[in-house]
Scaffold this motif. Structure first.
Motif, PDB file in Angstrom:
ATOM      1  N   ASP A 108       0.736  -0.921   0.078  1.00  0.00           N
ATOM      2  CA  ASP A 108       0.183  -0.033  -0.167  1.00  0.00           C
ATOM      3  C   ASP A 108       1.227   1.475   0.205  1.00  0.00           C
ATOM      4  O   ASP A 108       1.651   1.173   0.173  1.00  0.00           O
ATOM      5  N   PHE A 141       0.808   5.452  -0.894  1.00  0.00           N
ATOM      6  CA  PHE A 141       0.476   6.980  -0.081  1.00  0.00           C
ATOM      7  C   PHE A 141      -0.249   8.198  -1.279  1.00  0.00           C
ATOM      8  O   PHE A 141       0.108   7.426  -2.500  1.00  0.00           O
ATOM      9  N   ARG A 169      -3.777   4.266  -0.566  1.00  0.00           N
ATOM     10  CA  ARG A 169      -4.462   3.942  -0.107  1.00  0.00           C
ATOM     11  C   ARG A 169      -4.042   5.024   1.646  1.00  0.00           C
ATOM     12  O   ARG A 169      -5.276   5.425   2.690  1.00  0.00           O
ATOM     13  N   HIS A 170      -2.855   5.083   1.521  1.00  0.00           N
ATOM     14  CA  HIS A 170      -2.520   6.033   3.156  1.00  0.00           C
ATOM     15  C   HIS A 170      -3.198   7.521   2.471  1.00  0.00           C
ATOM     16  O   HIS A 170      -2.086   7.890   2.245  1.00  0.00           O
ATOM     17  N   LEU A 191       4.722   6.290   9.512  1.00  0.00           N
ATOM     18  CA  LEU A 191       3.450   5.138   9.252  1.00  0.00           C
ATOM     19  C   LEU A 191       4.335   4.025   8.358  1.00  0.00           C
ATOM     20  O   LEU A 191       4.141   3.041   8.790  1.00  0.00           O
ATOM     21  N   SER A 207       4.366  -0.002   9.639  1.00  0.00           N
ATOM     22  CA  SER A 207       4.033  -0.971   8.825  1.00  0.00           C
ATOM     23  C   SER A 207       4.338  -1.307   7.642  1.00  0.00           C
ATOM     24  O   SER A 207       5.657  -0.941   7.858  1.00  0.00           O
ATOM     25  N   ALA A 244       3.854  -0.566   4.976  1.00  0.00           N
ATOM     26  CA  ALA A 244       3.464   0.616   3.673  1.00  0.00           C
ATOM     27  C   ALA A 244       5.003   1.375   3.056  1.00  0.00           C
ATOM     28  O   ALA A 244       6.191   1.054   3.518  1.00  0.00           O
TER      29      ALA A 244
END
Length: 215
Positions: free
Chosen positions: A107, A109, A137-138, A149, A153, A155
């Motif tokens: 995922d 940003f 998604r972020h 983040l 995660s 990400a």
């Protein structure tokens, strides 16, 4: 080979930059300015051009090609290589280089705040060159939130290599070899007269770029 044109004396250049000051320092040096001749300020990624429009900054370091009717951009000064920001424990963290096709498995940003959507599509494409979707998604408001983040995660954030200059130890900035490099230029507000020393700085930066291109 002639030397780059030095920027004449004048007041400080109020120079905005997007995340890392590294590129701004390089442009100043190429134009013949010492760092004490400029006031460097990170600009708000959630609203990147507002400080310029309000007259709080003279000129911005910009990447890709902003198509804002009220902004003027210089010629391309140089190119910056692409990279992906990941946490130190991420599966891609220890790689020397990665493909954007691999990055798309994680995922990414979405654009912060009022960042122009067409520019974000350049930074974080909707699809890879092979057509794989990149899931944006972020959503955060700036670089510190993004990095926090990423550490917590899997990400990933597609960006540029200079982010390594401001990355904390828990972050890795890994080169992405199959995205084209990013053009870097300067931008200023069309509806305000540039101070003479700022116009001379821009001209000196462009002249230095021409020298480098013909080396």
């Amino acid at each position: 080979m002639p030397e780059p044109t030095a920027c004449p004396a004048g007041g400080p250049i109020r120079l905005g930059y997007p995340s890392s000051p590294l590129t701004a320092h390089d442009i100043l040096a190429s134009a013949g300015l010492s760092e004490d001749r400029a006031v460097l300020a990170p600009y708000d990624l959630a609203d990147p051009f507002s400080a310029l429009r309000r007259g709080e900054l003279d000129v911005l370091v910009v990447k890709f090609d902003p198509q804002e009717p009220d902004l003027v951009t210089s010629k391309v000064l140089h190119y910056e290589s692409r990279a992906v920001v990941v946490g130190a424990r991420h599966p891609l963290a220890e790689r020397d280089t990665v493909s954007v096709e691999e990055v798309a498995a994680y995922d990414a940003f979405d654009r912060p705040g009022d960042f122009p959507e067409y520019l974000w599509d350049e930074i974080v494409p909707r699809r890879t060159p092979q057509g794989r979707p990149i899931h944006r998604r972020h959503r955060v408001n700036g670089i510190p939130e993004m990095m926090a983040l990423v550490v917590q995660s899997d990400a990933v954030h597609l960006s540029v290599a200079s982010l390594a200059d401001v990355a904390p130890p828990a972050i890795r900035v890994v080169p992405v070899h199959d995205l084209p490099p990013v053009p870097v230029c300067l931008a200023w507000y069309r509806h305000a007269e540039l101070p003479g020393h700022v116009a001379q700085f821009i001209a000196a930066a462009e002249a230095a770029s021409s020298v480098a291109a013909n080396a």
